[in-house]
Design an enzyme around this catalytic site. Structure first.
Site, short mmCIF file in Angstrom:
data_model
loop_
_atom_site.label_atom_id
_atom_site.label_comp_id
_atom_site.label_asym_id
_atom_site.label_seq_id
_atom_site.Cartn_x
_atom_site.Cartn_y
_atom_site.Cartn_z
N GLU A 174 5.90 0.83 -6.32
CA GLU A 174 5.83 0.85 -4.85
C GLU A 174 4.35 0.99 -4.51
O GLU A 174 3.70 1.93 -4.95
CB GLU A 174 6.65 2.00 -4.28
CG GLU A 174 8.14 1.94 -4.66
CD GLU A 174 8.84 0.63 -4.29
OE1 GLU A 174 8.40 -0.03 -3.32
OE2 GLU A 174 9.80 0.25 -4.99
N CYS A 225 1.55 5.40 2.79
CA CYS A 225 1.69 3.96 2.59
C CYS A 225 2.34 3.33 3.82
O CYS A 225 2.14 2.16 4.10
CB CYS A 225 2.53 3.69 1.36
SG CYS A 225 4.06 4.62 1.40
P1 NAP Z 1 -4.14 4.64 -7.06
O1 NAP Z 1 -5.59 4.83 -6.97
O2 NAP Z 1 -3.62 3.29 -7.35
O3 NAP Z 1 -3.62 5.68 -8.14
C1 NAP Z 1 -2.25 5.84 -8.43
C2 NAP Z 1 -2.12 6.40 -9.83
O4 NAP Z 1 -2.51 5.41 -10.78
C3 NAP Z 1 -3.01 7.62 -10.11
O5 NAP Z 1 -2.33 8.52 -10.93
C4 NAP Z 1 -4.18 6.99 -10.84
O6 NAP Z 1 -4.91 7.89 -11.64
C5 NAP Z 1 -3.44 5.98 -11.69
N1 NAP Z 1 -4.24 4.91 -12.27
C6 NAP Z 1 -5.40 4.38 -11.82
N2 NAP Z 1 -5.80 3.37 -12.63
C7 NAP Z 1 -4.86 3.26 -13.59
C8 NAP Z 1 -4.69 2.40 -14.72
N3 NAP Z 1 -5.57 1.44 -15.02
N4 NAP Z 1 -3.60 2.57 -15.51
C9 NAP Z 1 -2.69 3.52 -15.23
N5 NAP Z 1 -2.81 4.37 -14.17
C10 NAP Z 1 -3.86 4.23 -13.36
O7 NAP Z 1 -3.42 5.13 -5.70
P2 NAP Z 1 -3.64 6.49 -4.89
O8 NAP Z 1 -4.97 6.46 -4.23
O9 NAP Z 1 -3.27 7.68 -5.71
O10 NAP Z 1 -2.52 6.33 -3.78
C11 NAP Z 1 -2.71 5.58 -2.63
C12 NAP Z 1 -2.02 4.24 -2.72
O11 NAP Z 1 -0.63 4.46 -3.01
C13 NAP Z 1 -2.04 3.47 -1.41
O12 NAP Z 1 -2.30 2.13 -1.67
C14 NAP Z 1 -0.62 3.68 -0.86
O13 NAP Z 1 -0.21 2.66 0.02
C15 NAP Z 1 0.18 3.70 -2.12
N6 NAP Z 1 1.46 4.38 -1.93
C16 NAP Z 1 2.58 3.61 -1.85
C17 NAP Z 1 3.81 4.20 -1.63
C18 NAP Z 1 5.05 3.36 -1.53
O14 NAP Z 1 6.15 3.91 -1.60
N7 NAP Z 1 4.94 2.05 -1.35
C19 NAP Z 1 3.89 5.59 -1.50
C20 NAP Z 1 2.74 6.35 -1.61
C21 NAP Z 1 1.52 5.73 -1.84
P3 NAP Z 1 -6.21 8.64 -11.06
O15 NAP Z 1 -5.73 9.50 -9.93
O16 NAP Z 1 -6.68 9.42 -12.21
O17 NAP Z 1 -7.15 7.58 -10.59
#
Ligand code: NAP
Length: 541
Positions: free
Chosen positions: A293, A327
């Site tokens: 998601e 999100c």
């Molecule tokens: P993010 O930067 O994509 O990080 C999400 C997770 O992925 C974190 O645990 C991050 O670790 C990890 N990660 C980063 N690079 C990775 C890789 N190469 N391999 C595996 N894991 C990796 O997102 P965020 O800033 O935490 O959250 C915001 C985003 O989430 C927004 O785009 C929002 O729209 C989306 N979101 C979507 C929903 C939905 O239901 N659609 C709900 C909530 C949030 P680190 O923290 O260590 O970087």
């Protein structure tokens, strides 16, 4: 001996507490908040039930006051990542063969612990570490987490009841096996409840988990792990390995036993994960299930018949609660010329009342964004709008990161409906508004559909049911969750199962039974009571 057909009671959503000032709940949560604020935790990894201190530490800071160090946490390296995978594989046999009622009873106990004994703690830690105010922490860390646990348990009981037909000659059964291998859960910073669900939904179906929490949410997420242990979740079912995303991702995703990925986060990260998985396709034992998601560019479409108070409230709450870091946050709005004057006037009036500051002061509606990186990214969008002739900032536009990462709620009026801030996810307190001609309502709906690559949430505000029906039809693929006369945020587990398609993810509907289906690989079992003993059919005689 488990020989009963258990029926779980139909769950009800956890009632929300409102923390009125001076109430018992308010006093209690602020005391808990202040107590946690004094403690400087040292957070280990938890692998196979063991605490592991790698010595490679990172600080967790308070986004509302970045001089304040809340904790240090240990990060996983290659050795620990492999240990976590092994621990998950070892715990699998016992966990998946445990009676489902035993698994569910652990979940229902976690829900009770969160609802009563640890409610203030989980909310306080979410306030401190992720910068949520009391209300935002309550609806997320307490209520949504509890709902996931109770509703998923109920969905599971219903799912297991679904069995194929049999006749007198044979008995057919469906065994809901977990996926083969282990599941990699990767959680975002912005919802404690999502972090809980990403690991626990697959585990409920008998899977075991390697969980990488978001680096900025380790404080509340570690506390969740402790609650799981207290409730009796066996060691190794969920293995908690904070650390660098790509370091952990690269190792876990290349493992031949990867059974699935349960991800919530940005579209960019999910795309990277998908590509990595594609690279290792030949090496896996099964096709890993990819459930992600991701981002959103969520809209509010206002019809000329709309009630102005409803519009203004939906925009303010939808765009600025938790600083727009949802999100589902309203980030682009389409307003008819005939209502624009009144909506603008009323919205600016409300914005002039809104206070910005630390979550410890309940008068603040808007608090800090999560970190310096987010602050810089959001300010770049605001600066871009400031320097453009196609847009005008009509409220806010300021930011100050000297103490915490504070950004004013910002409203941009755009004169080009395809302006960058109408298309891209900003993930901050920024709302872009396009004013359309009333006579162009139907064309405007097409425009909303085309403008952004995402398809997560949207709302339509109108008192004209015909207009709502038209909008709902035209915007069929523009949002996986659509709201009528409401803001586009605030999906409730069991009520509005959540998720979107297009670049918003695989739309597997967290908070509904559909998500659980992704974590099972059913086996059909037929027993023939009187097997044939001669190959010849009657027509051959
Ligand atoms: P993010 O930067 O994509 O990080 C999400 C997770 O992925 C974190 O645990 C991050 O670790 C990890 N990660 C980063 N690079 C990775 C890789 N190469 N391999 C595996 N894991 C990796 O997102 P965020 O800033 O935490 O959250 C915001 C985003 O989430 C927004 O785009 C929002 O729209 C989306 N979101 C979507 C929903 C939905 O239901 N659609 C709900 C909530 C949030 P680190 O923290 O260590 O970087």
């Amino acid at each position: 001996m488990n020989n009963a057909l258990y029926r779980l009671i139909e769950p009800r959503n956890e009632p929300v507490k409102y923390y009125e000032k001076e109430s018992h709940d308010f006093v209690q949560i602020m005391e808990t908040f202040n107590a946690w604020r004094q403690r400087k935790l040292e957070i280990p990894l938890i692998i196979g039930g063991k605490r592991i201190y790698t010595g490679k530490t990172k600080q967790l800071i308070n986004p509302n006051n970045h001089q304040e160090i809340l904790a240090v946490y240990h990060q996983a390296g290659e050795k620990e990542i492999n240990m976590a995978i092994d621990a998950a594989r070892q715990a699998k046999e016992e966990w998946m063969t445990l009676s489902w009622v035993e698994r569910v009873s652990i979940y229902l106990k976690i829900a009770e612990l969160l609802s009563k004994k640890y409610r203030y703690d989980i909310n306080a830690l979410t306030m401190l570490g992720q910068g949520k105010n009391i209300m935002q922490a309550e609806i997320d860390a307490a209520c949504e987490s509890i709902d996931y646990l109770r509703f998923n348990s109920y969905f599971l009981s219903q799912l297991y009841e679904k069995q194929p037909f049999s006749d007198y000659s044979a008995l057919n059964r469906m065994e809901y096996r977990p996926l083969e291998g282990f599941i990699f859960a990767i959680s975002p910073f912005n919802f404690t409840a999502i972090a809980l669900n990403l690991a626990l939904a697959p585990a409920l179906m008998g899977n075991t988990i390697v969980w990488k929490p978001a680096s900025t949410a380790v404080l509340s997420n570690y506390f969740l792990m402790q609650i799981y242990e207290e409730a009796g979740l066996p060691p190794g079912v969920v293995n908690f390995i904070p650390g660098n995303g790509s370091t952990i991702g690269d190792i876990v995703l290349s493992h031949p036993d990867l059974g699935g990925v349960h991800f919530t986060g940005s579209t960019t990260t999910f795309n990277q994960i998908w590509k990595t998985v594609a690279n290792y396709l030949e090496d896996y034992k099964s096709y890993p299930r990819l459930v992600g998601e991701t981002g959103g560019k969520d809209f509010v479409v206002v019809h000329p018949s709309a009630d102005v108070d409803t519009v203004v409230t939906a925009l303010i709450r939808g765009a600025f609660e938790y600083q727009g870091q949802k999100c589902s946050a309203a980030s682009r709005a389409y307003i008819p010329e005939s209502l624009w004057g009144r909506i603008r006037h009323q919205m600016l009036q409300v914005l002039s009342e809104i206070k910005i500051g630390d979550v410890s002061d309940p008068n603040n509606f808007v608090n800090a964004v999560i970190d310096q990186q987010a602050f810089d990214r959001i300010m770049r969008y605001i600066d871009y709008a400031k320097s453009s002739t196609n847009a005008q900032i009509i409220w806010g536009g300021g930011g100050d990161s000297s103490v915490g990462y504070y950004i004013e709620p910002t409203v941009i009026q755009v004169f080009d409906p395809y302006f960058k801030t109408m298309q891209e996810e900003i993930f901050g307190p920024v709302l872009s508004i396009y004013v359309y001609k009333d006579s162009e309502w139907s064309d405007m709906l097409q425009l909303v559909d085309r403008t952004s690559p995402y398809g997560l949430t949207g709302s339509i505000i109108s008192q004209d049911r015909k207009a709502w029906i038209e909008a709902c039809r035209v915007l069929r693929f523009a949002a996986g969750n659509i709201y009528y006369n409401d803001k586009p945020t605030g999906a409730v587990v069991g009520m509005q199962p959540f998720g979107g398609a297009r670049k918003s993810g695989t739309n597997d509907k967290a908070g509904g039974y559909l998500n659980l289906l992704r974590w099972t690989s059913p086996r059909t079992i037929k027993e023939n009571f009187l097997p044939p003993t001669n190959y010849k059919y009657p027509y051959l005689d």
